[in-house]
Enzyme design. Structure first.
Site, short mmCIF file in Angstrom:
data_model
loop_
_atom_site.label_atom_id
_atom_site.label_comp_id
_atom_site.label_asym_id
_atom_site.label_seq_id
_atom_site.Cartn_x
_atom_site.Cartn_y
_atom_site.Cartn_z
N ASP A 87 2.05 3.18 2.97
CA ASP A 87 1.12 4.25 2.62
C ASP A 87 1.80 5.50 2.08
O ASP A 87 1.56 5.91 0.95
CB ASP A 87 0.22 4.59 3.82
CG ASP A 87 -1.12 5.22 3.39
OD1 ASP A 87 -1.39 5.32 2.18
OD2 ASP A 87 -1.90 5.60 4.27
N TRP A 89 0.21 13.72 3.53
CA TRP A 89 -0.36 13.02 4.68
C TRP A 89 0.67 12.66 5.74
O TRP A 89 0.34 12.39 6.88
CB TRP A 89 -1.06 11.73 4.22
CG TRP A 89 -2.22 12.01 3.33
CD1 TRP A 89 -3.51 12.28 3.74
CD2 TRP A 89 -2.24 12.10 1.90
NE1 TRP A 89 -4.29 12.51 2.64
CE2 TRP A 89 -3.56 12.41 1.51
CE3 TRP A 89 -1.27 11.93 0.91
CZ2 TRP A 89 -3.93 12.57 0.17
CZ3 TRP A 89 -1.63 12.09 -0.41
CH2 TRP A 89 -2.95 12.41 -0.77
N HIS A 134 -9.28 1.59 -0.38
CA HIS A 134 -9.22 2.34 0.87
C HIS A 134 -10.60 2.16 1.49
O HIS A 134 -11.60 2.50 0.86
CB HIS A 134 -8.97 3.82 0.60
CG HIS A 134 -7.56 4.14 0.23
ND1 HIS A 134 -6.98 3.71 -0.92
CD2 HIS A 134 -6.62 4.88 0.90
CE1 HIS A 134 -5.72 4.15 -0.95
NE2 HIS A 134 -5.48 4.85 0.13
N GLU A 180 -11.42 4.37 6.36
CA GLU A 180 -10.28 5.07 6.99
C GLU A 180 -10.84 6.27 7.75
O GLU A 180 -10.72 7.43 7.32
CB GLU A 180 -9.25 5.50 5.95
CG GLU A 180 -7.96 6.00 6.61
CD GLU A 180 -6.92 6.47 5.61
OE1 GLU A 180 -7.20 6.52 4.42
OE2 GLU A 180 -5.80 6.81 6.07
N HIS A 202 1.52 5.39 -2.12
CA HIS A 202 1.04 6.45 -3.03
C HIS A 202 2.25 7.07 -3.71
O HIS A 202 2.79 8.08 -3.24
CB HIS A 202 0.24 7.51 -2.26
CG HIS A 202 -1.04 6.97 -1.71
ND1 HIS A 202 -2.24 7.10 -2.37
CD2 HIS A 202 -1.29 6.25 -0.59
CE1 HIS A 202 -3.19 6.50 -1.67
NE2 HIS A 202 -2.64 5.97 -0.58
N HIS A 241 0.84 -1.21 0.00
CA HIS A 241 0.00 0.00 0.00
C HIS A 241 0.87 1.25 0.00
O HIS A 241 1.48 1.61 1.01
CB HIS A 241 -0.93 0.03 1.21
CG HIS A 241 -1.95 1.12 1.11
ND1 HIS A 241 -3.29 0.87 0.92
CD2 HIS A 241 -1.84 2.46 1.14
CE1 HIS A 241 -3.95 2.01 0.82
NE2 HIS A 241 -3.08 3.01 0.96
N GLN A 249 -9.44 9.11 -5.84
CA GLN A 249 -9.19 9.80 -4.56
C GLN A 249 -10.35 10.70 -4.11
O GLN A 249 -10.68 10.78 -2.94
CB GLN A 249 -7.91 10.63 -4.67
CG GLN A 249 -7.63 11.59 -3.55
CD GLN A 249 -7.08 10.90 -2.31
OE1 GLN A 249 -5.91 10.54 -2.26
NE2 GLN A 249 -7.92 10.72 -1.30
#
Ligand code: FE2
Length: 429
Positions: A309, A315, A210, A213, A59, A57, A152
């Site tokens: 992630d 983030w 996702h 979350e 990005h 996982h 997203q």
């Protein structure tokens, strides 16, 4: 008998000492002692030799963009999403690709040789999709890169996300993603899970959403995901990422939910570094820590890996491409403190993550691809404790990264000898 490469004297994760013989891109022998010649010999005496690290996982379209155009002041998931929305129109193919390639160099040096990255498809240019498809080709000799079409801004909430998801899949993106908890209503979230799973089933693809979350205990989209996986024959190729709401769910409800996930063979991918940072931001005290129920799922046979992630993006402001950091944090937050649980955390960031991604060619076995890592540790628990150095990384039978052993000769004033963080346990009672 001659090999192209032999890794001599390493300690395998199960404690055996063995020589590993490699021909071409394949492991062809694992034996206590190989009486054979080789073009190249790696001396791994007393060092842990393991299957490569795998991150299920990530990005990669956002990585290494920390601070552009500003930082996330509240530290929440939602501000991260809006910040990414500010950055998106500024992206260029070249910038995304440069950052991703720089990250991949870090990954290779850390023995991280397979990555599943979500890629945002809510940009009508599909610029990040194109950039990461290019990156995937360029890094194929080193890293298995899987792309997930990730809407997203919401599959229904963003007006062109549905069409863009299909366009991205047409261009060769491997996995169907989603974000049901970000749709406008619970009902839209549920519908999005159904439609996205139908798209995956029709195209014979895997699913990784996702999912939930949030700290909202009533965010229950994982239930629909498991239901659809079973209904559509997606067992074993469906994953729910994050699943943080499960932390706050009613216990009776979870006692019904987890057996459904087990029956549907849905995997779970918690991301402990990120969610320990993002969750609980609306709480005073007690402050929830937002990690899903890892040990409870594993006890029912549900496959649970650890994902990274984010690294240096809207983030998360830290990160080094080190899956041992991820295992270390996960171990703490999930309270996986027994020797077996600590060792399992290492297995999660290697073999379990590979299984979640369907990478059957990885693993430390004869006949599997010759991709492996030599670590400056004597066993998996020590590797997690030390976030041990990657001394040698081998991908497809070739040495792709090396690093000298950490210098332990530092002396402490007034103390005899030198510091060594290995082999320190035990001593006299
Ligand atoms: Fe994510």
């Amino acid at each position: 008998m001659a090999f192209d490469l032999i890794v001599r004297g390493g300690v395998l994760p199960d404690g055996r000492t063995a020589d590993i013989g490699i021909e071409g891109e394949t492991i062809t022998a694992i034996e206590p002692q190989l009486e054979a010649e080789a073009g190249t010999v790696v001396d791994a005496s007393g060092d842990l030799v393991s299957a490569p690290f795998v991150d299920p996982h990530f990005h990669m379209d956002a990585t290494l963009s920390y601070g552009i155009p500003r930082i996330n002041a509240s530290g929440t998931l939602l501000e991260g999403i809006s910040l990414w929305g500010e950055l998106k129109p500024l992206l260029t193919h070249e910038a995304v690709s440069d950052r991703a390639l720089r990250y991949c160099d870090w990954a290779v040096s850390m023995g991280l040789l397979a990555i599943r990255t979500h890629v945002d498809v809510c940009d009508d240019r599909l610029l990040a999709v194109e950039a990461l498809l290019d990156v995937k080709k360029q890094i194929a000799p080193y890293i298995d890169l899987q792309l997930v079409a990730f809407p997203q801004d919401g599959f229904y909430r963003s007006p062109t996300a549905r069409e863009n998801t299909l366009r991205a899949l047409d261009r060769g993106v491997d996995v169907v993603g989603g974000i049901p908890h970000f749709e406008r209503t619970m009902a839209d979230g549920t519908r999005s899970v159904t439609e996205l799973c139908e798209i995956a089933a029709k195209r014979g693809l895997m699913v990784d959403m996702h999912c939930d979350e949030t700290d909202d205990p009533l965010s229950r989209h994982i239930e629909q995901l498991a239901y659809e996986a079973q209904r559509l024959g997606l067992q074993g190729r469906t994953a729910g990422s994050h699943l943080t709401s499960m932390h706050s769910m009613d216990n009776y409800y979870v006692s019904k939910l987890l057996p459904l996930m087990a029956e549907a063979q849905v995997s779970a991918i918690p991301n402990p570094l990120i969610n320990i940072m993002l969750q609980g931001r609306h709480d005073t005290f007690p402050k929830r820590r937002g990690l899903t129920r890892v040990k409870e799922m594993q006890a029912l046979g549900i496959r649970v890996g650890w994902g990274q992630d984010c690294v240096l993006d809207p983030w998360y402001s830290l990160g080094t491409a080190d899956m041992l950091d991820v295992a270390f944090m996960g171990l703490h937050v999930a309270q996986m403190s027994s020797p077996a649980e600590m060792a399992r955390c290492f297995d999660m960031v290697t073999n379990v993550n590979a299984a979640i991604m369907g990478l059957d060619h990885l693993g430390l076995e004869v006949g599997k691809r010759a991709s492996l890592v030599v670590l400056d540790a004597e066993n998996p628990v020590e590797a997690v404790r030390l976030r041990a150095e990657r001394l040698c990384v081998i991908s497809r039978g070739k040495i792709v990264a090396t690093r000298p052993k950490r210098d332990t000769s530092l002396s402490i004033a007034g103390r005899p000898g030198s510091v060594n963080r290995r082999h320190d346990a035990g001593g006299t009672a």
